[in-house]
Design an enzyme around this catalytic site. Structure first.
Site, PDB file in Angstrom:
ATOM      1  N   HIS A 173     -20.381 108.417  47.039  1.00 46.10           N
ATOM      2  CA  HIS A 173     -20.618 107.716  48.175  1.00 46.10           C
ATOM      3  C   HIS A 173     -19.432 106.753  48.066  1.00 46.10           C
ATOM      4  O   HIS A 173     -18.937 105.926  47.454  1.00 46.10           O
ATOM      5  CB  HIS A 173     -21.394 106.930  48.512  1.00 46.10           C
ATOM      6  CG  HIS A 173     -22.864 108.168  47.751  1.00 46.10           C
ATOM      7  ND1 HIS A 173     -22.867 108.866  49.501  1.00 46.10           N
ATOM      8  CD2 HIS A 173     -24.102 108.085  47.127  1.00 46.10           C
ATOM      9  CE1 HIS A 173     -24.661 109.735  48.411  1.00 46.10           C
ATOM     10  NE2 HIS A 173     -24.285 109.498  47.813  1.00 46.10           N
ATOM     11  N   CYS A 222     -29.158 106.050  44.350  1.00 50.45           N
ATOM     12  CA  CYS A 222     -27.722 105.772  43.656  1.00 50.45           C
ATOM     13  C   CYS A 222     -27.131 104.416  44.802  1.00 50.45           C
ATOM     14  O   CYS A 222     -26.652 103.606  44.169  1.00 50.45           O
ATOM     15  CB  CYS A 222     -26.856 106.845  43.563  1.00 50.45           C
ATOM     16  SG  CYS A 222     -26.812 107.662  45.106  1.00 50.45           S
TER      17      CYS A 222
END
Length: 356
Positions: free
Chosen positions: A225, A145
């Site tokens: 994140h 990711c």
């Protein structure tokens, strides 16, 4: 290749990524979900059965346990491969590398996820960066990711002729949200011990020309994140030039703090209100009002949904490997439309043109 006009896609591992890949496959008009394979008997497999997915046991023992749990099993992994053109392996880290012998023996193309090493497939994939190099290959690896987000944003700058080098700091979620009761961290920060952290070299496995260094720290939250980037540009430009470069990517959503999207939880709530399955943010959500340019230096930040960002990349990788589509833009457009990427709350096109 497929015996019909649709490519038969198998999914091995029905966890956080696997269930999303399976659902995304069912939304494509040129693919059919051949089945899902797993070792568990928990609620996830029962939901898969309710959705009408064909279930397979990864091992004889797991198949027996699944039958005992009341799940209708069609066979084992070999049986699934026999009715598939390509398999997406979403099993836990290092398990997938052990499965490739089976895939190669059955002559089925395969896609691994970012937890595996680049060397396992010899190719790493991000659709906007290197789709063409994956066309017709037997295997590829959709990068993690964080690496996907890095390659998307840096590729947009590179293709605009603006990127010289990039340095990024990653604030990484501690664990997946659904597993937060099992592990993770609390009341501390955990620095990744090496600089560069592994994401920089991983991005270079997709594009070796990228001059990128990353540092990372694990933080006590699970929503996603957060990245901060400092980029040296090839020349002094204005902020609008940078935004125009980012707008060339349909998978970068430009958001604004002054619209209320000022934190990760607000962005997740926005995406949930859009009606996305699981509240998934497939795009990089990049704050345009925070973005700053000083001469030939660029500073920006964005959010990454670790559960969702690789899903459209995986769908595009299926098309590339099978040769269903040889043009990156055509595949990306088809995937975006099927997954609702580029739809804003006002109904106007979002993606790289969002102003939220």
């Amino acid at each position: 290749m497929a015996t019909s006009t649709k490519t038969r896609v198998a999914v091995n591992g029905y966890g956080v990524i696997g269930k999303r890949v399976a659902e995304a496959v069912t939304r494509q008009d040129d693919m059919i979900l051949a089945g899902v394979c797993d070792v568990t008997t928990d609620w996830r497999l029962h939901i898969a059965a309710e959705r009408g997915y064909r279930l397979f046991g990864a091992t004889p023992d797991s198949a027996a346990a699944m039958r005992t749990a009341g799940l209708a099993i069609r066979g084992g992994l070999d049986d699934l491969l026999a009715v598939s053109d390509i398999i997406v392996d979403c099993t836990p880290k290092k398990i997938a590398a052990q499965n490739i012998t089976t895939y190669r023996r059955q002559g089925v193309k395969f896609i691994l996820q970012g937890g595996e090493k680049h060397e396992v497939t010899g190719h790493s994939f991000v659709a906007e960066a290197n789709f063409a190099s994956a066309v017709g290959r037997d295997a590829t690896r959709v990068v993690s990711c964080n690496t996907t987000s890095m390659v998307r944003t840096l590729t947009a700058l590179k293709q605009a002729g603006l990127l010289r080098k990039a340095r990024g700091t990653l604030l990484r979620r501690a664990t997946d949200p659904w597993e937060s009761h099992l592990g993770g961290i609390m009341n501390t920060l955990v620095p990744e011990p090496n600089i560069p952290s592994h994401q920089g070299p991983d991005a270079q496995s997709v594009d070796p020309e990228l001059d990128v260094v990353t540092m990372a720290v694990k933080v006590p939250e699970t929503l996603g994140h957060l990245h901060y980037w400092s980029v040296e540009l090839t020349r002094p430009v204005g902020k609008d030039d940078i935004l125009d470069a980012f707008r060339t990517s349909s998978r970068i959503a430009l958001i604004r703090m002054d619209s209320g999207l000022s934190a990760l939880n607000a962005v997740k709530e926005w995406i949930a209100d859009l009606g996305r399955p699981h509240g998934d943010l497939y795009e990089v959500a990049l704050w345009e009002d925070m973005l700053t340019v000083q001469g030939n230096e660029l500073f920006y930040a964005y959010m990454v949904d670790n559960q969702a960002i690789v899903i459209p990349e995986t769908i595009d990788a299926i098309r590339a490997l099978t040769g269903m589509e040889k043009n990156a833009s055509a595949s990306i457009e088809k995937t975006n439309k099927a997954l609702g990427i580029g739809i804003s709350p006002t109904g106007r096109g979002a993606g790289g043109n969002a102003h939220l």
